[in-house]
Enzyme design. Structure first.
Site, PDB file in Angstrom:
ATOM      1  N   ASN A   9       0.732  -1.059  -0.219  1.00 57.68           N
ATOM      2  CA  ASN A   9      -0.336  -0.173  -0.138  1.00 57.68           C
ATOM      3  C   ASN A   9       0.886   1.548  -0.727  1.00 57.68           C
ATOM      4  O   ASN A   9       1.272   1.320   1.172  1.00 57.68           O
ATOM      5  CB  ASN A   9      -1.070  -0.359   1.604  1.00 57.68           C
ATOM      6  CG  ASN A   9      -1.852   1.300   1.338  1.00 57.68           C
ATOM      7  OD1 ASN A   9      -1.844   2.037   0.107  1.00 57.68           O
ATOM      8  ND2 ASN A   9      -2.070   2.209   2.483  1.00 57.68           N
ATOM      9  N   LYS A  11       0.008   4.533   0.049  1.00 60.43           N
ATOM     10  CA  LYS A  11      -0.494   5.640   0.854  1.00 60.43           C
ATOM     11  C   LYS A  11      -0.382   6.884  -0.566  1.00 60.43           C
ATOM     12  O   LYS A  11      -0.291   6.834  -1.732  1.00 60.43           O
ATOM     13  CB  LYS A  11      -0.224   6.103   2.121  1.00 60.43           C
ATOM     14  CG  LYS A  11       0.173   4.185   2.926  1.00 60.43           C
ATOM     15  CD  LYS A  11       0.355   4.392   3.910  1.00 60.43           C
ATOM     16  CE  LYS A  11      -0.006   3.066   4.993  1.00 60.43           C
ATOM     17  NZ  LYS A  11       0.175   2.923   6.142  1.00 60.43           N
ATOM     18  N   HIS A  96      -9.490   1.445   5.190  1.00 64.12           N
ATOM     19  CA  HIS A  96      -8.321   1.473   5.671  1.00 64.12           C
ATOM     20  C   HIS A  96      -8.406   2.327   7.225  1.00 64.12           C
ATOM     21  O   HIS A  96      -8.057   3.334   7.253  1.00 64.12           O
ATOM     22  CB  HIS A  96      -6.684   1.872   5.271  1.00 64.12           C
ATOM     23  CG  HIS A  96      -5.222   1.997   5.392  1.00 64.12           C
ATOM     24  ND1 HIS A  96      -5.119   2.655   6.400  1.00 64.12           N
ATOM     25  CD2 HIS A  96      -4.672   1.124   5.084  1.00 64.12           C
ATOM     26  CE1 HIS A  96      -4.077   2.447   6.255  1.00 64.12           C
ATOM     27  NE2 HIS A  96      -3.621   1.605   5.762  1.00 64.12           N
ATOM     28  N   GLU A  98      -6.303   4.631   8.296  1.00 65.71           N
ATOM     29  CA  GLU A  98      -6.160   6.121   7.823  1.00 65.71           C
ATOM     30  C   GLU A  98      -7.206   6.641   6.876  1.00 65.71           C
ATOM     31  O   GLU A  98      -8.117   7.779   7.416  1.00 65.71           O
ATOM     32  CB  GLU A  98      -4.817   6.260   6.822  1.00 65.71           C
ATOM     33  CG  GLU A  98      -4.093   6.148   7.405  1.00 65.71           C
ATOM     34  CD  GLU A  98      -2.606   5.658   6.882  1.00 65.71           C
ATOM     35  OE1 GLU A  98      -2.765   5.663   6.134  1.00 65.71           O
ATOM     36  OE2 GLU A  98      -1.337   4.204   7.851  1.00 65.71           O
ATOM     37  N   GLU A 168      -4.753  -4.641  10.538  1.00 64.40           N
ATOM     38  CA  GLU A 168      -3.843  -3.896  10.689  1.00 64.40           C
ATOM     39  C   GLU A 168      -4.073  -2.974  12.321  1.00 64.40           C
ATOM     40  O   GLU A 168      -5.337  -2.561  12.197  1.00 64.40           O
ATOM     41  CB  GLU A 168      -3.488  -2.908   9.777  1.00 64.40           C
ATOM     42  CG  GLU A 168      -3.548  -3.605   8.293  1.00 64.40           C
ATOM     43  CD  GLU A 168      -3.090  -2.489   7.738  1.00 64.40           C
ATOM     44  OE1 GLU A 168      -1.541  -2.860   6.746  1.00 64.40           O
ATOM     45  OE2 GLU A 168      -3.845  -1.207   6.859  1.00 64.40           O
ATOM     46  N   GLY A 174       2.923   2.060  10.926  1.00 67.40           N
ATOM     47  CA  GLY A 174       3.827   3.083  10.379  1.00 67.40           C
ATOM     48  C   GLY A 174       4.703   4.033  11.599  1.00 67.40           C
ATOM     49  O   GLY A 174       5.269   4.474  11.783  1.00 67.40           O
ATOM     50  N   SER A 214       4.331  -2.247  10.071  1.00 67.27           N
ATOM     51  CA  SER A 214       5.930  -2.158  10.270  1.00 67.27           C
ATOM     52  C   SER A 214       6.257  -3.636  10.221  1.00 67.27           C
ATOM     53  O   SER A 214       7.153  -4.143  10.949  1.00 67.27           O
ATOM     54  CB  SER A 214       5.635  -1.807  12.147  1.00 67.27           C
ATOM     55  OG  SER A 214       5.848  -0.310  12.462  1.00 67.27           O
TER      56      SER A 214
END
Ligand code: 13P
Length: 252
Positions: A9, A11, A96, A98, A168, A174, A214
Site C-alpha cells: 500500500n 499510500k 484502511h 487512515e 492492521e 508506521g 511495520s
C-alpha cells in the site's frame, strides 16, 4: 482458495516519475524471481493505469487504495468501482485505518464498498484493527469482532469467501512497533473463528487474512510462519524494492 499474499500500500507517496521507477523495478524483480506468494500493489489512484501497463505479464495485480460506495455521478473527487475495473484493477482496499481516522469512514461504509466491489466481480481487501487505547484496555477482540460483523453483515457466505481481510492494529502502523507474531496469530485465529462460526469452516479456511503494521524484511518470515497469517499488507517497506522483495522472500 486461500492464498499467500504480499500487498504493498503506497499510500500518498511518490511522484509519477518515482512511481514509474519503482514499478519497473518490481516488474524486473518479479520476472527474475519465482515467488511463493501473490504480489499486489495499491499505488495512488492517479497511477493505476500505468501500474497495470508496467505489470503486464508479470502476475503482479493492481489494487486501488479506496473506492466510492456510489456507482457513478456527482461525487467530486471520488473514483468508482467501474473506473478501477475499466483500467484493469483486481480490487481495492476498504476501510484502511487512515480512511477511518482522517475521513470518518465506518464499517457501514465498508459494508457498502465491499458489496459494490463484489457486485462488480472485484476483490475487496477489508482492513480492520484496534487503536492503542483499545488494546491497552483489553477491548481489541470486541472491537475487531464488531468491525468485522458490521462490515460483512449483508454478505452471503459465497460473497464472504471472496474477500481478503487485513488485520492492521492502528498502534503498529508506521510506528516501527510490530505486533509480536503471537499477538498477531491470536487475533487472526479469532477472526477466522468468527467467520467459521457465522459462515462455516470451509469458508473460513478459504479466506486469506493478512497482517499489516511495520512489517519489515527482518520480521516477515516469522510473522508469515504463523498458521492463520497468510501474508502482509505493507506500507513504508513497500516503497523500496530491497525492503519489499525482502518481505516477499519471507515466504521462501
Ligand atoms: P506500515 O507498514 O508503514 O506500518 O503501514 C501498514 C499499513 O498501513 C499498510 O496498509
Amino acid at each position: 482458495m486461500r492464498k499467500n499474499i504480499v500487498a504493498g500500500n503506497w499510500k500518498m507517496n511518490k511522484t509519477f516519475p518515482e512511481a514509474e521507477i519503482l514499478m519497473n523495478g518490481l516488474s524486473e524483480y518479479k520476472k527474475r524471481n519465482s515467488t511463493n506468494c501473490e504480489i499486489y500493489i495499491a499505488p495512488p489512484s492517479l497511477y493505476l493505469e500505468t501500474a497495470k501497463k508496467i505489470f503486464q505479464n508479470t502476475g503482479i495485480e493492481v489494487f486501488a487504495q479506496d473506492i466510492s460506495e456510489h456507482i457513478f455521478g456527482a461525487y467530486t473527487g471520488e473514483i468508482s468501482v467501474e473506473m478501477i475495473k475499466s483500467v484493469g484493477c483486481s480490487g481495492s482496499l476498504v476501510a484502511h485505518s487512515e480512511r477511518r481516522q482522517y475521513h470518518g469512514e465506518t464499517d457501514r461504509h465498508a459494508n457498502r464498498k465491499i458489496k459494490t466491489l463484489l457486485d462488480a466481480g472485484l476483490t475487496p481487501i477489508y482492513c480492520n484493527g484496534e487503536t492503542l487505547e483499545q488494546r491497552k484496555s483489553g477491548k481489541h477482540f470486541d472491537v475487531v469482532k464488531n468491525q468485522t460483523e458490521t462490515a460483512l453483515s449483508t454478505l452471503s457466505p459465497e460473497e464472504v469467501a471472496k474477500i481478503i481481510i487485513a488485520y492492521e492494529p492502528v498502534w503498529a502502523i508506521g510506528t516501527g512497533e510490530t505486533a509480536t507474531p503471537e499477538q498477531a496469530q491470536e487475533i487472526h485465529a479469532f477472526i477466522r473463528n468468527l467467520i467459521a462460526e457465522k459462515y462455516g469452516k470451509n469458508i473460513a479456511d478459504e479466506i486469506s487474512i493478512l497482517y499489516g503494521g511495520s512489517v519489515k524484511p527482518e520480521n516477515a518470515k516469522e510473522i508469515f510462519s504463523q498458521p492463520d497469517i497468510d501474508g502482509g499488507l505493507i506500507g513504508g517497506a513497500s516503497l523500496k524494492i530491497e525492503d519489499f522483495s525482502g518481505i516477499i522472500e519471507g515466504f521462501n
